[in-house]
Write a protein that holds these residues in place. Structure first.
Motif, PDB file in Angstrom:
ATOM      1  N   VAL A   1      -5.106   4.243   6.722  1.00  0.00           N
ATOM      2  CA  VAL A   1      -5.978   3.492   5.814  1.00  0.00           C
ATOM      3  C   VAL A   1      -5.155   2.897   4.673  1.00  0.00           C
ATOM      4  O   VAL A   1      -5.296   1.710   4.332  1.00  0.00           O
ATOM      5  CB  VAL A   1      -7.104   4.398   5.275  1.00  0.00           C
ATOM      6  N   GLU A   2      -4.298   3.703   4.095  1.00  0.00           N
ATOM      7  CA  GLU A   2      -3.465   3.222   2.981  1.00  0.00           C
ATOM      8  C   GLU A   2      -2.542   2.091   3.436  1.00  0.00           C
ATOM      9  O   GLU A   2      -2.320   1.118   2.698  1.00  0.00           O
ATOM     10  CB  GLU A   2      -2.645   4.380   2.404  1.00  0.00           C
ATOM     11  N   ALA A   3      -2.011   2.196   4.644  1.00  0.00           N
ATOM     12  CA  ALA A   3      -1.083   1.174   5.145  1.00  0.00           C
ATOM     13  C   ALA A   3      -1.756  -0.193   5.252  1.00  0.00           C
ATOM     14  O   ALA A   3      -1.202  -1.208   4.816  1.00  0.00           O
ATOM     15  CB  ALA A   3      -0.535   1.592   6.505  1.00  0.00           C
ATOM     16  N   VAL A   4      -2.957  -0.226   5.811  1.00  0.00           N
ATOM     17  CA  VAL A   4      -3.658  -1.506   5.978  1.00  0.00           C
ATOM     18  C   VAL A   4      -4.059  -2.080   4.623  1.00  0.00           C
ATOM     19  O   VAL A   4      -3.944  -3.286   4.383  1.00  0.00           O
ATOM     20  CB  VAL A   4      -4.889  -1.340   6.896  1.00  0.00           C
ATOM     21  N   LYS A   5      -4.503  -1.221   3.712  1.00  0.00           N
ATOM     22  CA  LYS A   5      -4.899  -1.699   2.384  1.00  0.00           C
ATOM     23  C   LYS A   5      -3.698  -2.246   1.614  1.00  0.00           C
ATOM     24  O   LYS A   5      -3.791  -3.288   0.944  1.00  0.00           O
ATOM     25  CB  LYS A   5      -5.572  -0.576   1.596  1.00  0.00           C
TER      26      LYS A   5
END
Length: 455
Positions: free
Chosen positions: A336-340
């Protein structure tokens, strides 16, 4: 060599069977049911069992080995006959070791990132036409099989911490006796086997014990639990220790650029802090395998990622829809953090299906606290049919809110309802992330993605 596989349909088992067949072994196998893609792949090589089920007649004294899959039971009639005939019985990790005793063994362990790190190493070695064998946990681009065995002097092994077989309760990665051992991180998983985090961490200490004398340990020092484990390890002086963190990189216009040792910007096909850590682990392993730094950077630019890891389902100028295998808390949070971080200006809709035994265990569910905080809209699916199949009680909406520490989560217990909800979105300046180790109740995610972006 004549080898028989009990439970040949498993992901690793059928790939090992094919690899031995291609090496010239006479291979037979059995299973009570064989699903796709194992079924078609075994059939292609003439290895699909003629009849389903377990048959004592498959076992004869002239077999050189029986390889036992985790899907079989300890009272399997073929296993019992093999034991009575004193035929050597191996789990598949034991047999991989038997086939690689004379090779240099690089073993990739850890709670997350194993498949990606292994895939990166394989990609670099293949790019530079090196001679190697391998075992990896997913189908990857450029490789027809998930197992490759030959007379190569080097083998790269993805080392899973789950149990080896029904009669061998050791974690698989304890059996490979690495010369170079990698640990990507330690985050509690497999609660059905390791009931406490302390018990789970102990398996990684034992893994370090199995590294050959004067070997190398590569580990992520950004992982606090892992760093403490390594710092407290009593026999560490006998090993070369190589800690790593995320590789330096920058993001420009939704694209990640690696900064090499001369600060040159190298465009990557992958992104995310977790993948930049995976990349540094792969780099250190490749250096141990005889690849120099310049060769590594040259090859890694074209690495597109492992299967089911941030796999792009559909894309237009305003949105991207990804599918990812993330299911454990640490994998979920990192993805999730990577895409954001890659698209900070876009809304992120993150959808997770809780599907595994651990994720559906009420004693473990609180491990998901705050994992979806970087999503602008968070959605959780727990399919009631899956719970019924597993003999588990249904979850309430409040339990999900409490576990994830958020009341903004949308909770669904039927795949049809979550599909209908997703189809209400108009994806403009927004990305959708679909995460599961299952299949969202059989939803055709590619068709869904195309409907969302192109209809």
């Amino acid at each position: 060599m004549r080898v028989h596989f009990i439970a040949i349909g498993g992901a690793a088992m059928h790939n090992l069977a094919i690899a031995l067949h291609l090496k010239g072994f006479k291979v037979t196998g059995s299973d009570d049911v064989v699903f796709e893609p194992s079924k078609s792949r075994l059939a292609k090589h003439g290895l699909l069992p003629v009849a389903e089920g377990w048959h004592e007649t498959n076992i004869s004294a002239d077999l050189d080995a029986v390889i036992l899959g985790m899907h079989a039971k300890a009272d399997n009639p073929e296993l019992l006959k093999a034991q009575a005939l004193n035929i050597p019985i191996y789990s598949y990790p034991e047999y991989i070791y038997e086939q690689s005793k004379q090779k240099k063994r690089i073993v990739v362990g850890g709670s997350h990132g194993k498949t990606t790190i292994t895939s990166m190493i394989l990609h670099v070695l293949k790019y530079h036409k090196k001679d190697f064998d391998y075992l990896v946990g997913a189908q990857i681009e450029g490789f027809d099989n998930m197992v490759g065995l030959s007379d190569a002097p080097l083998i790269i092994i993805e080392g899973d911490e789950y149990l080896a077989s029904p009669i061998d309760r050791r974690p698989k990665f304890h059996l490979y006796k690495a010369h170079v051992g990698i640990i990507s991180g330690v985050a509690w998983d497999h609660i059905n086997v390791f009931p406490t985090f302390e018990n789970y961490k102990e398996q990684f200490t034992k893994f370090i014990d199995t590294i050959e004398p004067d070997g190398t340990l590569i580990y992520c020092e950004d992982d606090a639990a892992l760093k403490a484990l390594v710092n407290n390890y009593s026999n560490i002086k006998s090993l070369k220790i190589l800690p790593y963190v995320a590789h330096e990189a920058i993001i420009k216009f939704g694209k990640t650029f690696l900064l090499d040792s001369e600060k040159e910007q190298l465009p990557l096909e992958i992104f995310g802090a977790h993948n930049l850590m995976n990349l540094n682990a792969a780099k250190l392993a490749c250096l141990e395998a005889g690849i120099n730094e310049k060769e590594f950077y040259e090859a890694i630019k074209s690495f597109k990622g492992a299967a089911r890891r941030l796999e792009k389902l559909a894309e237009n100028d305003d949105a991207v829809i990804y599918k990812d295998f993330a299911h454990s808390p640490s994998k979920l949070k990192a993805t999730v953090e990577a895409v954001k971080q890659q698209y900070p200006e876009r809304k992120l809709i993150a959808c997770i299906e809780l599907h595994t035994f651990s994720s559906l265990n009420r004693n473990f569910l609180n491990e998901y606290a705050y994992t979806l905080n970087h999503a602008d809209e968070a959605i959780v699916l727990i399919d009631d049919k899956v719970l019924k199949q597993k003999g588990m009680e249904a979850f309430t909406e409040q339990e999900i809110f409490d576990a994830f520490k958020s009341k903004d989560i949308k909770f669904f217990n039927q795949p049809e309802k979550i599909k209908a909800y997703l189809l209400t979105f108009e994806l403009r300046d927004a990305n959708l992330l679909l995460m599961s180790s299952g299949n969202f109740g059989g939803i055709d995610l590619v068709t869904l993605a195309k409907k969302l972006l192109y209809n």
